[in-house]
Design a protein around this motif. Structure first.
Motif, mmCIF file in Angstrom:
data_model
loop_
_atom_site.group_PDB
_atom_site.id
_atom_site.type_symbol
_atom_site.label_atom_id
_atom_site.label_comp_id
_atom_site.label_asym_id
_atom_site.label_seq_id
_atom_site.Cartn_x
_atom_site.Cartn_y
_atom_site.Cartn_z
ATOM 1 N N VAL A 32 39.580 -23.816 45.410
ATOM 2 C CA VAL A 32 40.456 -23.216 44.016
ATOM 3 C C VAL A 32 40.156 -24.196 43.368
ATOM 4 N N ILE A 33 41.125 -24.465 43.078
ATOM 5 C CA ILE A 33 41.627 -25.749 42.051
ATOM 6 C C ILE A 33 40.405 -25.973 41.808
ATOM 7 N N ASN A 34 39.278 -26.723 42.393
ATOM 8 C CA ASN A 34 37.816 -27.194 42.093
ATOM 9 C C ASN A 34 37.264 -25.908 41.337
ATOM 10 N N ARG A 35 37.621 -25.003 41.271
ATOM 11 C CA ARG A 35 36.491 -23.587 40.737
ATOM 12 C C ARG A 35 36.783 -23.949 39.431
ATOM 13 N N VAL A 36 38.609 -23.543 39.008
ATOM 14 C CA VAL A 36 39.090 -23.477 37.724
ATOM 15 C C VAL A 36 38.855 -24.352 36.761
ATOM 16 N N MET A 37 38.992 -25.798 37.740
ATOM 17 C CA MET A 37 38.964 -26.792 36.824
ATOM 18 C C MET A 37 37.376 -26.929 36.248
ATOM 19 N N VAL A 38 36.519 -26.608 37.063
ATOM 20 C CA VAL A 38 34.510 -26.651 36.362
ATOM 21 C C VAL A 38 34.377 -25.193 35.385
ATOM 22 N N VAL A 39 35.472 -24.060 35.996
ATOM 23 C CA VAL A 39 34.735 -22.637 35.727
ATOM 24 C C VAL A 39 35.561 -22.402 33.913
ATOM 25 N N LEU A 41 38.354 -23.765 33.096
ATOM 26 C CA LEU A 41 38.434 -25.118 32.199
ATOM 27 C C LEU A 41 37.317 -25.893 31.430
ATOM 28 N N ALA A 42 36.296 -26.027 32.016
ATOM 29 C CA ALA A 42 35.294 -26.228 31.967
ATOM 30 C C ALA A 42 34.860 -27.894 31.280
ATOM 31 N N LEU A 43 35.473 -28.267 32.320
ATOM 32 C CA LEU A 43 35.591 -29.698 33.093
ATOM 33 C C LEU A 43 34.298 -29.872 33.781
ATOM 34 N N PRO A 44 34.228 -31.516 33.945
ATOM 35 C CA PRO A 44 32.966 -31.968 34.979
ATOM 36 C C PRO A 44 32.891 -32.382 35.776
ATOM 37 N N ALA A 45 32.056 -31.931 36.168
ATOM 38 C CA ALA A 45 32.410 -31.171 37.790
ATOM 39 C C ALA A 45 32.996 -32.332 38.660
ATOM 40 N N MET A 46 32.858 -33.649 38.077
ATOM 41 C CA MET A 46 32.590 -34.846 38.627
ATOM 42 C C MET A 46 33.706 -35.003 38.742
ATOM 43 N N LEU A 47 35.215 -34.419 38.144
ATOM 44 C CA LEU A 47 35.916 -34.771 37.987
ATOM 45 C C LEU A 47 37.021 -34.823 39.808
ATOM 46 N N PRO A 48 37.069 -32.821 39.396
ATOM 47 C CA PRO A 48 37.452 -32.286 41.066
ATOM 48 C C PRO A 48 36.572 -32.959 42.496
ATOM 49 N N ALA A 93 49.054 -30.421 42.751
ATOM 50 C CA ALA A 93 47.755 -30.309 42.351
ATOM 51 C C ALA A 93 47.222 -29.091 40.982
ATOM 52 N N ALA A 94 48.238 -27.956 41.763
ATOM 53 C CA ALA A 94 48.102 -26.732 40.422
ATOM 54 C C ALA A 94 48.405 -27.004 39.641
ATOM 55 N N ALA A 95 49.538 -27.873 39.054
ATOM 56 C CA ALA A 95 50.826 -28.105 37.980
ATOM 57 C C ALA A 95 49.719 -29.000 36.896
ATOM 58 N N GLY A 96 48.646 -29.797 37.995
ATOM 59 C CA GLY A 96 48.234 -30.811 37.146
ATOM 60 C C GLY A 96 47.142 -30.021 36.548
ATOM 61 N N THR A 97 46.207 -29.036 37.328
ATOM 62 C CA THR A 97 45.402 -28.457 36.528
ATOM 63 C C THR A 97 45.506 -27.304 35.356
ATOM 64 N N VAL A 98 47.026 -27.136 35.307
ATOM 65 C CA VAL A 98 47.706 -26.558 34.387
ATOM 66 C C VAL A 98 47.464 -27.285 33.315
ATOM 67 N N LEU A 99 47.640 -28.191 34.125
ATOM 68 C CA LEU A 99 48.217 -29.727 32.162
ATOM 69 C C LEU A 99 47.369 -30.009 30.910
ATOM 70 N N ILE A 100 45.995 -29.948 32.351
ATOM 71 C CA ILE A 100 45.022 -30.775 31.878
ATOM 72 C C ILE A 100 44.441 -29.953 30.805
ATOM 73 N N PHE A 171 43.371 -13.995 35.856
ATOM 74 C CA PHE A 171 43.521 -15.500 35.981
ATOM 75 C C PHE A 171 44.424 -15.621 35.326
ATOM 76 N N THR A 172 45.249 -16.503 35.351
ATOM 77 C CA THR A 172 46.379 -17.445 34.568
ATOM 78 C C THR A 172 46.898 -18.461 34.740
ATOM 79 N N PRO A 173 46.992 -19.127 34.370
ATOM 80 C CA PRO A 173 47.292 -20.533 34.220
ATOM 81 C C PRO A 173 48.987 -20.436 35.515
ATOM 82 N N MET A 174 49.378 -19.989 35.388
ATOM 83 C CA MET A 174 50.896 -19.675 35.296
ATOM 84 C C MET A 174 50.655 -19.195 37.006
ATOM 85 N N ARG A 175 49.361 -17.996 37.474
ATOM 86 C CA ARG A 175 49.000 -17.333 37.907
ATOM 87 C C ARG A 175 49.062 -18.653 39.010
ATOM 88 N N LEU A 176 48.507 -19.186 38.769
ATOM 89 C CA LEU A 176 47.259 -20.311 39.825
ATOM 90 C C LEU A 176 49.024 -21.185 39.941
#
Length: 452
Positions: A32-39, A41-48, A93-100, A171-176
């Motif tokens: 889930v967090i992997n998908r949120v980061m990539v989709v 948040l549009a982060l590089p897949a390499m990060l997760p 991990a969820a909080a860090g994802t939101v913070l990113i 989806f919302t960051p707080m919901r995650l």
């Protein structure tokens, strides 16, 4: 020595609930967090990918946690402590994802620490759970016990992914963060209830004074002694080679089906589901066989382990050959057979770990289980990565994707054959529900590390 009744089936299921809880948190962090980061948040897949790699690398700590349970003679505290750390890591991990999304540097920093905690928590809880099974489950039940806890961990993946997915939309960051925190809290509560008064007050394999791993502060010496045991070392190598072959196919099978056989994303996903159905069937077959033949459980496990490796090699070789006949080759049936072979080998190997753990020098079950768990974790971390690298490298030098994929699948088949050869040299553990004085030392590695 007096034989003592081991864990009942209800007790085994209770430990399986710990694995379910572990799987519930792991699936949120690795999918889930992997998908949120990539989709989202549009982060590089390499990060997760790096973060998940950190989670695997940290599991090198498994032998140390196993040694801790050896020294204390109890595993309950390690299970509870590990699950709490894992839960806190999941929420972080969820909080860090939101913070990113607002501060990349601090978000990545928090996420990194979170995945370190996830690796440590999974190592402590997972290893100690399997150590408990290895110490307190009768020999003829170990294959069934391994099947139960594995299936219950997979159930944790499936149930959490389905239920949490519904609550994440819209989806919302707080919901995650809220969903992750809720799942983590439930996992801790379930673990506390599951292990309450479960572990016998007097361990079935009481540690004798001076036994390997029994003395506080003796980790380095104990690890050196366990590694010096030929059987423990051989089994560690077997686990690494076999699990490397097992995991290397994960990330290339679906692309192979799409590239060579022209399957759509939906069709290749269904193919993956068919493979997992085969894995489940293979596990059940092994469990049923060893339960029926109680007096030959260790010998039967050894045959299933070797046979599963060889059958997996044949299935992979067939998949590699099938690329030459994409229009007529029964790829679905081939993949199902691969799944059955993988499941049989995997659960037999895990049950063998549990049996071998009680056949060596006294007081080092946790250390051995941790050693094998670390070997499995490293193999899982490397397998998927090396499989994809091998494909990329092969396609650079070999223009035809059929040949490139076929070469990599063939190499995986060779690894399974090598694992089978190593398995043939393993001596079956003596069946008997007691601990012979100083003998082998091994259980630490069985924590199936989970986190598959």
């Amino acid at each position: 020595m007096n034989q003592v009744a081991g864990l009942s089936w209800a007790g085994i299921v209770r430990l399986g609930l710990v694995q379910t809880s572990l799987g519930a948190i792991i699936v949120l962090t690795t999918t889930v967090i992997n998908r949120v980061m990539v989709v989202e948040l549009a982060l590089p897949a390499m990060l997760p990918g790096i973060l998940v790699g950190i989670h695997h690398a940290v599991q090198m700590s498994r032998p140390r946690f196993g040694h801790g349970s050896d020294v204390g003679g109890r595993t309950t505290g390690w299970i509870i402590g590990g699950m709490i750390v894992l839960a806190l890591g999941g929420v972080a991990a969820a909080a860090g994802t939101v913070l990113i999304s607002s501060d990349v540097f601090w978000g990545v920093a928090v996420s990194t620490l979170a995945f370190v905690a996830i690796g440590l928590g999974a190592s402590a809880a997972g290893t100690s759970t399997l150590v408990t099974l290895a110490k307190h489950v009768a020999p003829h039940r170990k294959a069934a016990a391994a099947t139960i806890v594995w299936i219950m961990m997979i159930a944790g993946f499936a149930i959490t992914a389905g239920v949490a997915g519904q609550y994440l939309d819209p989806f919302t960051p707080m919901r995650l963060v809220m969903v992750t925190a809720s799942v983590s809290l439930i996992a801790v509560v379930v673990t506390l209830l599951s292990v309450f008064r479960l572990e016998p007050k007097r361990p079935l394999t009481a540690t004798t004074p001076g036994a390997v791993g029994a003395q506080p502060g003796s980790f380095t010496r104990a690890l050196r002694e366990v590694w010096g045991e030929a059987e423990a070392k051989r089994f560690t190598i077997f686990v690494f080679v076999s699990m490397l072959a097992y995991s290397a196919q994960d990330l290339i099978l679906e692309p192979y089906a799409g590239t060579v056989f022209g399957m759509t994303p939906g069709e290749s996903t269904s193919l993956s589901g068919l493979q997992h159905s085969g894995v489940l069937l293979g596990m059940i077959l092994v469990a049923a066989t060893t339960m029926i033949r109680k007096n030959a459980s260790t010998a039967v496990l050894r045959r299933w382990t070797i046979g599963g490796c060889l059958a997996s090699a044949l299935a992979l070789a067939a998949i590699a050959s099938g690329g030459a006949f994409p229009e007529t080759w029964p790829l679905a049936a081939n993949v199902f057979v691969l799944g059955v072979s993988n499941g049989a080998f995997a659960v037999a190997a895990i049950a063998s770990m549990m049996s071998l753990a009680s056949s060596g020098k006294a007081g080092a079950e946790g250390l051995r289980m941790g050693l094998w768990g670390a070997s499995q974790a490293i193999a899982f971390a490397l397998g998927g990565f090396l499989g994809t690298v091998a494909i990329d490298v092969s396609r650079v030098f070999i223009g035809d994707p059929v040949v490139a994929y076929g070469l990599v699948f063939s190499l995986e088949a060779v690894m399974f054959v090598a694992a089978a050869v190593i398995g043939m040299r393993l001596r079956p553990a003596k069946s008997g529900y007691q601990r012979p004085a100083p003998s082998f030392g091994e259980i630490a590695m069985v924590e199936v590390l989970d986190a598959r």
